[in-house]
Design a protein around this motif. Structure first.
Motif, short mmCIF file in Angstrom:
data_model
loop_
_atom_site.label_atom_id
_atom_site.label_comp_id
_atom_site.label_asym_id
_atom_site.label_seq_id
_atom_site.Cartn_x
_atom_site.Cartn_y
_atom_site.Cartn_z
N ARG A 90 8.11 3.02 -6.39
CA ARG A 90 7.55 1.71 -6.05
C ARG A 90 8.62 0.76 -5.56
O ARG A 90 8.40 -0.03 -4.63
CB ARG A 90 6.84 1.14 -7.29
CG ARG A 90 6.49 -0.35 -7.24
CD ARG A 90 5.58 -0.69 -6.05
NE ARG A 90 4.28 -0.07 -6.17
CZ ARG A 90 3.56 0.33 -5.13
NH1 ARG A 90 4.05 0.21 -3.90
NH2 ARG A 90 2.38 0.87 -5.28
N SER B 63 7.60 -0.36 -1.27
CA SER B 63 6.89 -1.49 -1.87
C SER B 63 5.50 -1.72 -1.29
O SER B 63 4.63 -2.29 -1.96
CB SER B 63 7.72 -2.77 -1.69
OG SER B 63 7.97 -3.02 -0.31
N GLY C 247 3.65 0.67 -11.18
CA GLY C 247 3.44 0.57 -9.74
C GLY C 247 2.23 1.25 -9.18
O GLY C 247 2.03 1.26 -7.96
N ASN D 235 -1.49 1.73 -7.92
CA ASN D 235 -2.58 0.89 -7.43
C ASN D 235 -3.93 1.37 -7.97
O ASN D 235 -4.86 0.59 -8.14
CB ASN D 235 -2.61 0.90 -5.90
CG ASN D 235 -1.33 0.39 -5.31
OD1 ASN D 235 -0.43 1.16 -4.99
ND2 ASN D 235 -1.21 -0.94 -5.17
#
Length: 213
Positions: free
Chosen positions: A147, A151, A173, A175
């Protein structure tokens, strides 16, 4: 269309990854997950007659539930899954041949990656989401390191993710996460204890959309 599907998939927070040795068990598991409120299901290619399972679920739920097929490794599998109504395709590795047919159909493709070089290759292949697999091999620090470098990449760690540790993966990190065998208690599933399974699945979903303890 794919941007809308991507947003919907990310908002689900958890993708139940269903891997069973017979179609009846897969349908039962999918029914429990959907009744519990999950709006996204991944069926693995290894399920016998998986495309019939997919068609059955599509007929029952229409566009209300995102349906994907995972453990895909070849373009022919991808096309058959798309023809059967899949909204997204998932590979455990860098099966980059899956991306073009998915995007041509306006659907999503999640490519598996583990190392930074593999993540770069998945990005270059235009994967919509990178599936970090197996997640528990590298663990939370591995995901956090990815991550930090990538980014803007969307990550979905799968493999060893559970209701108990999913918020650790979100903090590192992720999602969205994929939860497989740990989603359902094995004894309750074998007994077809629907009430118990529904309660546990609802708790997992509520926890995913809430704050970690």
């Amino acid at each position: 269309m794919s941007d809308s599907l991507q947003n919907r998939l990310i908002q689900t927070r958890v993708v139940p990854v269903l891997r069973y040795g017979d179609a009846e068990s897969a349908l039962y598991a999918a029914d429990i997950a959907i009744r519990a409120g999950f709006e996204c299901i991944e069926l693995t290619w290894t399920i016998p007659n998986v495309l019939d399972v997919l068609r059955n679920l599509r007929q029952q739920h229409g566009a209300a539930v995102l349906l994907g097929v995972g453990t895909l490794m070849e373009e022919d599998q991808a096309q058959r899954a798309l023809d059967a109504g899949a909204d997204f395709l998932v590979s455990p590795g860098l099966a980059t041949d899956l991306v073009a047919p998915a995007h041509e159909a306006g659907k999503l493709c999640l490519l598996g990656a583990f190392t930074p070089s593999e993540v770069m290759a998945a990005i270059q292949a235009r994967a919509d989401i990178v599936k970090v697999f197996p997640a528990d091999t590298g663990g939370l620090t591995h995901l956090a390191a990815l991550r930090a470098v990538f980014s803007s990449t969307l990550f979905c760690p799968t493999g060893g993710v559970s209701a108990q540790n999913m918020h650790d993966y979100f903090r590192a990190g992720a999602n969205v996460v994929g939860i497989g065998s740990s989603l359902f208690d094995k004894q309750a599933f074998a007994a077809r204890d629907t009430d118990r399974l529904l309660a546990a699945a609802r708790h997992t979903l509520e926890a995913a959309h809430g704050k970690p303890a």
